[in-house]
Write a protein that holds these residues in place. Structure first.
Motif, short mmCIF file in Angstrom:
data_model
loop_
_atom_site.label_atom_id
_atom_site.label_comp_id
_atom_site.label_asym_id
_atom_site.label_seq_id
_atom_site.Cartn_x
_atom_site.Cartn_y
_atom_site.Cartn_z
N ARG A 1 0.57 -3.15 -3.39
CA ARG A 1 0.20 -4.12 -2.35
C ARG A 1 1.14 -4.06 -1.15
O ARG A 1 0.85 -4.61 -0.08
CB ARG A 1 0.18 -5.54 -2.95
CG ARG A 1 -1.00 -5.70 -3.87
CD ARG A 1 -1.27 -7.15 -4.24
NE ARG A 1 -2.46 -7.20 -5.10
CZ ARG A 1 -3.69 -7.18 -4.65
NH1 ARG A 1 -3.90 -7.13 -3.35
NH2 ARG A 1 -4.72 -7.25 -5.48
N ARG A 2 2.29 -3.45 -1.31
CA ARG A 2 3.22 -3.37 -0.18
C ARG A 2 2.78 -2.31 0.84
O ARG A 2 3.36 -2.18 1.89
CB ARG A 2 4.63 -3.00 -0.68
CG ARG A 2 5.30 -4.15 -1.43
CD ARG A 2 6.63 -3.72 -1.97
NE ARG A 2 6.49 -2.65 -2.95
CZ ARG A 2 7.51 -1.99 -3.50
NH1 ARG A 2 8.73 -2.27 -3.12
NH2 ARG A 2 7.31 -1.07 -4.41
N ILE A 3 1.77 -1.57 0.45
CA ILE A 3 1.25 -0.58 1.39
C ILE A 3 0.06 -1.16 2.12
O ILE A 3 -0.90 -1.61 1.50
CB ILE A 3 0.84 0.71 0.65
CG1 ILE A 3 2.09 1.36 0.03
CG2 ILE A 3 0.16 1.70 1.59
CD1 ILE A 3 1.80 2.54 -0.85
N THR A 4 0.16 -1.17 3.44
CA THR A 4 -0.93 -1.68 4.27
C THR A 4 -1.80 -0.50 4.70
O THR A 4 -1.27 0.52 5.15
CB THR A 4 -0.39 -2.36 5.54
OG1 THR A 4 0.75 -3.14 5.17
CG2 THR A 4 -1.44 -3.21 6.20
N VAL A 5 -3.11 -0.67 4.55
CA VAL A 5 -4.01 0.39 4.99
C VAL A 5 -4.64 -0.03 6.30
O VAL A 5 -5.24 -1.09 6.41
CB VAL A 5 -5.10 0.67 3.93
CG1 VAL A 5 -6.02 1.79 4.39
CG2 VAL A 5 -4.45 1.05 2.61
N VAL A 6 -4.44 0.77 7.34
CA VAL A 6 -4.95 0.46 8.68
C VAL A 6 -6.01 1.49 9.05
O VAL A 6 -5.87 2.66 8.71
CB VAL A 6 -3.79 0.50 9.70
CG1 VAL A 6 -4.30 0.22 11.12
CG2 VAL A 6 -2.71 -0.50 9.33
N GLN A 7 -7.06 1.04 9.73
CA GLN A 7 -8.10 1.98 10.15
C GLN A 7 -8.26 1.92 11.66
O GLN A 7 -8.47 0.86 12.22
CB GLN A 7 -9.44 1.63 9.48
CG GLN A 7 -9.39 1.76 7.97
CD GLN A 7 -10.67 1.26 7.35
OE1 GLN A 7 -11.76 1.72 7.67
NE2 GLN A 7 -10.55 0.29 6.44
#
Lengths: 163, 766
Positions: free
Chosen positions: B467-473
């Motif tokens: 969850r500490r990884i943010t996925v941005v598009q």
């Protein structure tokens, strides 16, 4: 040599006599014979003494032996070559001269004024030195040739014109 | 002495020569005159004195004879009229002194008082004194001796006066020589001095100067003419050299190579314009006197260049085509193809090195790319071959495991069989990825909306990763449609995401971005043709990669992860997928900063996207047994056994053949007897496609299921849709087999659907 002050007068005059005889030239032929001596006659008293005689024995004149004799005007004067006329013979001078005139005999006198009178050579004393006068006129007449260096030494030379 | 004299000026030399010659001439004249005059004076004195003595002797003989001392002395005085006579004596016949006279003013020397009376005529002439004894004789009779003494002092004084005159003359000459020297200098040495001044000016570079040629001629004029000729020749030569130099510079500035030369100490002497640009020194002439240390090269590169220079200069042999890296002044790293040639002087000694280079960066990069792709190709072939065989074996194992599961009721034994099945499926999944890399699984070519795939992948990731990884598009591309296999592409995106996750163990940001990318001209470094491309960027903020890791990133089985955590196939599969879709993939990474993967895929504008995924949910194994006669053709025994058992389990009657000829013979006997043919593509002797063609010829309506160790979803789809042929990749599950067979058997028979001469080449391994 012969005029030294310390010598007796006649020794000096004897020496001078010899020198004069040597210097004067006799007419030619005078000494042609070697065996004939040169004869000096003394007229009057001989003032030289034995000095002249001694000298005559050792010296020659014109190559001839010398003989001293007393001069005798009467004898054959032709055998003399020179006659010394002493001072005391003043009065006899003219006669003597007469005798030897024209003869080749040289006359030498011992006294002032003799030569003026015709004697060929006359001794005299000047300033205490023995000197001589020459009567060139009479000497020439007698056939003598007097050399210049003898004339130069003469106190006075008479030349026949009174000088 | 003579060499010293020569260093003097002409004027001084002339002065010295004049002085020397004059002195010599004067000295000669005076010496000769003095010797002659001395002799003459002595002889004259002697004869005069003798004559005088004779005359005096003759004259005085009478004074002696008659003892006239004063007269004799007076006579003797007259002798002093002759200035040389100093004293006179008369000795008598006995040798005694008779008269003596000494010139007035003369210090009277004591005379002899007595002499030998026989003293002969005697003339005694000593250095400065004449003594005469003259006998005094009259009429051959000796009366004495005259002595005369005369001094040569009078003519000695004359000679002294002469010497003084000589010295005076010398002084006069000295005084006169100075103006003469000045005149000589004016006449001789001044034109030479003028000429020297002009020659120095010419030597100083002023080539327009010419000497004036005197009209008189002589050596100086001839020298002036020669100097002018020399200056003309020099000017011509310099112009030629200058033109040659300009031409050389022009040529060297316009050849597409850097040129330079260095001296014996590796100090730059000259360089051309290209070199000056690379080194960033402005004008090429600025290079003179610089060393490699003054230029913007890297430290380790400088050492390399020095060694290279030294090697060439020590061996005296040229070294050609040395490839070396270089950092340009603008910071760009380029590759050079360098050659260095030793420079020799007239004696053959090495005096430096001439270097030239061309920029081969593009060539090196192309070579690198070619090497890389060749390597990938080789690895791909290897991996493909292994995967095929491996899939066959897995098929056997998986089939057997499943059959075992069906037969077993003991939970312990079932769990063992389950273990085998799970391991088989995992292995199969690995092989799939390997095949994707090797591009052995052919691409299903359908329009794919990449944005949709990205959104799905992101959605999938949101739930499955830290969850500490943010996925941005940042999906900016106006048209995200590409032609390809959506399943493979999604796998690729997921693989990139997993790679990014593993690079960010402490969290971070994973960014997916797209945009349009146009390639307008073909470039040497790009493998892509001009056209429109979709650029997909996957960036993480993780720990990044070193250059070494980057270079091996896409190799299969290369992993930086711990043993057991990674297979080393993920990125290899991504690479294979992108390549098989006609795209490229590259990576930019910096240690500590993160990594960005960039994918370029050709856009398929105006095509409808196939939104339906290829994955079909597989139904449960039915209870009902199937019916039909199946001809099974496979060269692998383990597959034959497992497949037969599975088919028989499903209720089919099975005829098994191990190779093509046997299968055809079997089929020829009664073609209508077989409802279905299961055909392996890769077989020795007769390939699957040949067997397929023969079967179709014999009975075109025969239904065929093609199986292959080269798993290909696209092939399966296209075969089914176009030719009524189903495809199943090995290894397959019992359920998959059942479902596929049922679907196939349900299809209507289409006898002429497959035209003649269209073999299954698309399924053949390439």
């Amino acid at each position: 040599m012969v005029s030294g002050g310390g010598f007796p007068e006649y020794q000096v005059k004897a020496e001078m006599l010899f020198r004069i005889a040597e210097f004067v030239d006799w007419p030619s032929g005078t000494f042609s014979r070697q065996d004939k001596p040169f004869v000096i006659g003394i007229a009057g008293k001989d003032p030289f003494g034995p000095y002249l005689t001694g000298k005559a024995k050792t010296q020659k004149i014109h190559g001839a032996c010398v003989e001293i004799r007393a001069f005798d005007p009467e004898a054959a004067s032709g055998s003399f070559h020179l006659v010394f006329i002493s001072e005391h013979e003043r009065e006899r001078v003219p006669l003597l001269l007469k005798k030897i005139a024209r003869l080749p005999i040289l006359s030498v006198s011992d006294g002032e004024g003799f030569s003026h009178d015709g004697v060929h050579i006359g001794f005299l004393t000047v300033d205490e030195r023995i000197r001589f006068n020459i009567n060139l006129s009479t000497a020439t007449q007698s056939g003598f040739v007097v050399p210049a260096n003898l004339l130069r030494l003469a106190a006075r030379v008479y030349r026949g014109d009174g000088t | 002495m003579m060499s010293r004299l020569r260093t003097l000026s002409v004027a001084a030399q002339v002065t010295l020569v004049i002085l020397g010659v004059t002195f010599f001439a004067l000295a000669c004249y005076f010496s000769l005159a003095t010797v002659i005059d001395d002799r003459h004076a002595r002889e004259t004195l002697r004869s005069q004195a003798l004559m005088l003595a004779r005359i005096a002797a003759e004259y005085n003989v009478s004074e002696l004879a008659f003892g006239y001392g004063p007269e004799a002395r007076a006579n003797l005085d007259k002798l002093f009229l002759l200035p040389e006579i100093e004293s006179a004596q008369i000795y008598d016949s006995a040798g005694r002194l008779f008269a003596s006279r000494t010139r007035q003013g003369i210090h009277p020397t004591p005379c002899q008082e007595k002499i030998s009376p026989d003293q002969e005529q005697t003339v005694i002439l000593s250095a400065g004194y004449l003594e005469i004894f003259q006998p005094m004789i009259f009429r051959e009779q000796r009366y004495g001796t005259l002595r005369l003494s005369a001094s040569t002092a009078a003519f000695q004084a004359l000679f002294d006066a002469r010497l003084r005159a000589l010295l005076l003359c010398l002084v006069l000459v000295l005084v006169l020589v100075i103006p003469i020297a000045v005149i000589v200098q004016r006449w001789i040495s001044r034109p030479i001095h003028d000429l020297i001044g002009k020659v120095q000016a010419i030597a100083g570079g002023d080539l327009t100067i010419r000497a004036e040629v005197g009209e008189a001629g002589g050596e100086v004029a001839s020298l002036c003419t020669s100097v002018n000729l020399m200056a003309d020749a020099l000017e011509r030569r310099i112009r030629e050299v200058e033109e040659a130099r300009k031409l050389l510079q022009l040529v060297s500035d316009h050849i597409p190579a850097g040129v330079f030369w260095k001296d014996r100490n590796s100090v730059y002497v000259w360089a051309n314009r290209l070199f000056a640009e690379v080194a960033g020194i402005g004008e090429p002439k600025n290079i003179a006197g610089k060393t490699d240390d003054d230029l913007p090269w890297k430290k380790e590169q400088i050492g390399f260049y020095r060694d290279y220079d030294r090697r060439v200069m020590e061996t005296g042999k040229a070294e050609l085509s040395v490839i070396e890296p270089l950092r340009r002044a603008d910071g760009a790293d380029i590759w050079l193809d360098t050659r260095k040639v030793p420079l020799h002087d007239a004696e053959g000694r090495v005096i430096g090195v001439l270097g030239s280079f061309i920029d081969v960066t593009d060539r090196i990069r192309l070579e690198e790319q070619l090497r890389h792709s060749e390597k990938m190709k080789a690895i791909g072939q290897l991996a493909g071959g292994v995967a095929h065989d491996f899939n066959n074996q897995l098929g056997g194992i998986l089939g057997s495991a499943e059959l075992l599961l069906l037969k077993l009721s003991d939970p312990t034994l079932r769990s063992y069989a389950e273990g085998i099945k799970t391991a088989c499926l995992r292995s199969s999944s690995l092989i799939k990825q390997l095949l994707a890399f090797a591009r052995k699984s052919d691409v299903l070519s359908a329009p794919v909306n990449m944005h949709q795939l990205l959104v799905e992948a992101a959605g999938l990731l949101q739930h499955s990763i830290d969850r500490r990884i943010t996925v941005v598009q940042n999906l900016e591309a106006p048209d995200p449609t590409v032609m390809g296999d959506s399943g493979q592409l999604q796998n690729a995106l997921l693989n990139l995401a997993i790679n990014a996750r593993d690079a960010m163990p402490d969290g971070g940001t994973l960014t997916f971005a797209t945009r349009l990318f146009n390639i307008e001209k073909p470039t040497s470094s790009d493998e892509l043709a001009p056209g429109r491309y979709l650029e997909i960027l996957a960036s993480d903020t993780g720990h990044g990669m070193t250059r070494e890791v980057q270079s091996r990133l896409f190799e299969p089985f290369f992993t930086t992860k711990e043993a057991g955590k990674g297979t080393g196939l993920g990125l290899a599969a991504v690479y294979g997928t992108v390549k098989s879709h006609g795209g490229i993939i590259d990576v930019q990474s910096e240690v500590g900063r993160g990594t960005t993967f960039r994918i370029l895929l050709p856009l398929a504008s105006g095509l409808k996207t196939d939104t339906a995924g290829p994955n079909v949910e597989i139904a449960e194994i039915p209870v009902k047994a199937a019916q039909g006669h199946v001809l099974l053709v496979d060269d692998e025994e383990v597959v034959r056994i497992a497949s037969r058992q599975m088919l028989e389990f499903l209720g089919y009657r099975v005829t098994v053949c191990s190779e093509g000829q046997e299968a055809l013979a079997c089929f020829e006997k009664s073609p209508s007897e077989f409802d279905l043919v299961i055909l392996d593509l890769m077989m020795p002797r007769m390939s699957g496609s040949e067997v397929f063609e023969a079967i179709r010829r014999l009975r075109p309506e025969t239904k065929v299921l093609v199986v292959s160790g080269f798993n290909s979803q696209s092939a399966a789809a296209s075969l089914q849709s176009k030719w009524g042929v189903k495809f199943l990749g090995k290894p397959f599950l019992l359920n998959e087999l059942r479902q596929t067979l049922e679907e196939l058997l349900r299809l209507p028979e289409v006898p002429d659907a497959f035209p003649q001469g269209m073999p299954l080449q698309s399924l053949s391994p390439t």
